[in-house]
Design an enzyme around this catalytic site. Sequence first.
Site, PDB file in Angstrom:
ATOM      1  CB  SER A  97      -0.863  -0.062   1.321  1.00 18.03           C
ATOM      2  OG  SER A  97      -1.684   1.172   1.265  1.00 18.03           O
ATOM      3  CE  LYS A 120      -4.621  -0.460   0.121  1.00 19.79           C
ATOM      4  NZ  LYS A 120      -5.569  -1.133   0.845  1.00 19.79           N
ATOM      5  CG  LEU A 121      -1.491   3.799  -6.614  1.00 22.08           C
ATOM      6  CD1 LEU A 121      -1.487   4.792  -7.790  1.00 22.08           C
ATOM      7  CD2 LEU A 121      -0.049   4.057  -6.062  1.00 22.08           C
ATOM      8  CE  LYS A 122      -4.088   3.403   2.426  1.00 22.51           C
ATOM      9  NZ  LYS A 122      -5.606   2.801   3.255  1.00 22.51           N
ATOM     10  CG  ASP A 140      -7.903   2.094   0.529  1.00 21.40           C
ATOM     11  OD1 ASP A 140      -9.200   2.251   0.529  1.00 21.40           O
ATOM     12  OD2 ASP A 140      -7.360   1.517   1.496  1.00 21.40           O
ATOM     13  CG  ASN A 198      -8.524   4.361   3.375  1.00 20.37           C
ATOM     14  OD1 ASN A 198      -7.419   4.612   3.183  1.00 20.37           O
ATOM     15  ND2 ASN A 198      -8.925   3.439   4.195  1.00 20.37           N
ATOM     16  CD  GLU A 238      -9.196  -1.315   0.398  1.00 20.86           C
ATOM     17  OE1 GLU A 238      -9.267  -1.618   1.718  1.00 20.86           O
ATOM     18  OE2 GLU A 238      -8.206  -1.022  -0.325  1.00 20.86           O
ATOM     19  CG  ASP A 240     -11.012  -1.616   4.623  1.00 14.79           C
ATOM     20  OD1 ASP A 240     -11.444  -2.302   5.417  1.00 14.79           O
ATOM     21  OD2 ASP A 240     -10.218  -0.887   4.204  1.00 14.79           O
ATOM     22  CE  LYS A 297      -7.965  -3.013   6.044  1.00 19.19           C
ATOM     23  NZ  LYS A 297      -7.961  -1.571   6.222  1.00 19.19           N
ATOM     24  N   GLY A 312      -4.276  -4.981   5.475  1.00 28.46           N
ATOM     25  CA  GLY A 312      -3.288  -4.462   6.531  1.00 28.46           C
ATOM     26  C   GLY A 312      -3.562  -3.365   7.218  1.00 28.46           C
TER      27      GLY A 312
END
Length: 371
Positions: free
Chosen positions: A135, A161-163, A189, A191, A214, A239, A263, A291
């Site tokens: 990530s 994975k790119l935030k 992702d 969030n 995500e 998620d 998770k 993670g």
Amino acid sequence: MKLTGVELRHVEMALKAPFRTSFGTATVREALLVRVVTDESEGWGECVAMADPLYSSEYVEEAADVLRRFFVPALARADRLDALAVAPALAPFHGHRMAKAALEMGVLDAELRAEGRPLARELGAVRDKVPCGVSVGIMDSVPALLDSVAEYLDAGYVRIKLKIEPGWDVKPVRAVRERFGDEVALQVDANTAYTLADARHLARLDDFGLLLIEQPLPEEDVLGHAALARQMRTPVCLDESVTSARAVADAIRLGACAVVNIKPGRVGGYLEARRVHDVCAAHGVPVWCGGMLETGLGRAANIALAALPGFTLPGDISGSDRYYCTDITEPFVVRKGHLAVPTGPGIGVDPLNDVLDGVTRRVEWLPGGAG
């Protein structure tokens, strides 16, 4: 087994570099470790709650408080002590899944160590190694991002994975594709950083052949994710919205996700995580293991989980050196893009006492029921 007591250990580990997401930037990892001591053995659990309630409503000090005041006393009163008894003993208390998961993990580790059984075998693992993704946090510039991605690809990671967040989404994704090509397994992702009003903008990501996007919307907005999924070609992955096997079954039925990130801390433990896996497998929905900047203790348990058959996508299970200069266990080293599944009893690893003592900020002993 009988519960002798539970040790709560607050640790603070400096990250190798700041890790930025849409909800903040971390420079240290404050974590709560749970050592469960029984009359037969002892086991380790790790609470993945963060220092502040940003990713979820849980945070480290709150987890310690609920363990101290409610969970450990309730478990001490239980008729029997094993991993299957933890959830029923804690069922009267609403929420606090990360704290529950940490206590269950410690009991499960102690139980399996006493019986000489590895966690991977207990959960139903079918692999002896798992593929590793990484990530990559939000960067100050696109060139810095490209340098970071190049470093991880050179290290052998098989998925990036790119935030992302508003203002940092299409441009960095395009830059990574242009630099490294379409063959790199790439996902993003958010969030929970977007709303359904951003659907047209997010659909621009469809041009880049992503594995998934995500958790783009708030965790409560399952219907919004279903609506977004109808407007994008990129598979939507949940998620934060997945808090139990029942929740994931509902999300799948509503069409809110085509992929699921599991998770264990978020769903209340490794036993519930296995149930989430089973529900997804029954519906043909691929899963992968997320993670939470775990130490080597939580990392070992996640690797065991990710060896189950339904985990068909690389997870966020990186080597120890991704986040920490020195882990509190023997380091996990990525070899040819994979990490080996621990084979020892329980989670299969132990903390290095000198290192653990060096990062420990506070220790508290909670007596159990065994004399």
